[in-house]
Scaffold this active site. Structure first.
Site, PDB file in Angstrom:
ATOM      1  CE1 TYR A  24      -3.775  -2.349   0.274  1.00 52.62           C
ATOM      2  CE2 TYR A  24      -2.574  -3.309   2.113  1.00 52.62           C
ATOM      3  CZ  TYR A  24      -3.593  -3.368   1.192  1.00 52.62           C
ATOM      4  OH  TYR A  24      -4.432  -4.449   1.185  1.00 52.62           O
ATOM      5  CG  ASN A  74      -9.743   2.176  -0.687  1.00 55.57           C
ATOM      6  OD1 ASN A  74     -10.171   1.027  -0.602  1.00 55.57           O
ATOM      7  ND2 ASN A  74      -8.459   2.462  -0.724  1.00 55.57           N
ATOM      8  CG  ASP A  87     -28.267  -3.622  -1.194  1.00 57.24           C
ATOM      9  OD1 ASP A  87     -27.991  -4.004  -2.351  1.00 57.24           O
ATOM     10  OD2 ASP A  87     -28.770  -4.364  -0.325  1.00 57.24           O
ATOM     11  CG  HIS A 100      -9.814  -1.304  -4.983  1.00 58.97           C
ATOM     12  ND1 HIS A 100     -10.238  -1.773  -3.766  1.00 58.97           N
ATOM     13  CD2 HIS A 100     -10.888  -1.313  -5.804  1.00 58.97           C
ATOM     14  CE1 HIS A 100     -11.529  -2.071  -3.855  1.00 58.97           C
ATOM     15  NE2 HIS A 100     -11.943  -1.791  -5.077  1.00 58.97           N
ATOM     16  CB  SER A 102      -3.019  -3.107  -3.973  1.00 63.70           C
ATOM     17  OG  SER A 102      -4.239  -3.717  -3.594  1.00 63.70           O
ATOM     18  NE  ARG A 115      -5.851  -9.721  -0.281  1.00 65.91           N
ATOM     19  CZ  ARG A 115      -6.214  -8.887   0.687  1.00 65.91           C
ATOM     20  NH1 ARG A 115      -6.958  -7.854   0.418  1.00 65.91           N
ATOM     21  NH2 ARG A 115      -5.829  -9.098   1.908  1.00 65.91           N
TER      22      ARG A 115
END
Length: 149
Positions: A24, A74, A87, A100, A102, A115
């Site tokens: 990250y 994120n 929802d 994201h 990564s 993932r």
């Protein structure tokens, strides 16, 4: 439409810069917020920047943001199992950009397959993955362009 953009961050992003920096990076969430605030100031919109480790809190924030100028989210670990967050995102009347840090699709090849399968993506206008924390800036640039149009 209000000129407010919400940047919402899910579980464990409060430890960004400390948790798995090889995945990250070393930027903290405070660093990300500072960059996002510069864009908001330059582009003339209000920024609401939040982080939570609680699913119910994220749902409430999304509901609050659903009629804003945009949502950058994120969802972190909520990406893979939170139907309530999905929802809530489906109710958004504004652009939603899923970010994201990564590349979740690449990680699915080397780590757990799940993932690479975000439940949130069908509710998003677009998805940015794998560009590090610059993904937040790109998402805000997109929303700013929509505001100008």
């Amino acid at each position: 439409m209000a000129r407010v953009v919400h940047v919402l961050n899910g579980p464990n992003l409060n430890l960004l810069g400390q948790r798995e920096p090889e995945v990250y990076g070393r930027d903290t969430l405070a660093d990300v917020e500072a960059r996002c605030r510069k864009i908001a100031e330059r582009e003339g919109f209000e920024l609401v920047f939040r982080q939570t480790n609680a699913e119910h809190e994220m749902v409430g924030w999304i509901q609050e943001a659903r009629q804003s100028a945009g949502v950058v989210i994120n969802p972190a670990g909520l990406s893979y199992n939170s139907v309530p967050v999905l929802d809530a995102l489906k109710m958004c009347e504004c652009p939603v950009v899923e970010v994201h840090i990564s590349n979740i699709h690449k990680r699915a090849e080397t780590e757990a397959r799940w993932r690479g399968e975000s439940l949130m993506s069908p509710a998003a206008t677009g998805v940015i993955a794998g560009l590090g924390v610059a993904g937040y800036e790109l998402a805000l640039e997109y929303v700013a362009r929509r505001l100008k149009a």
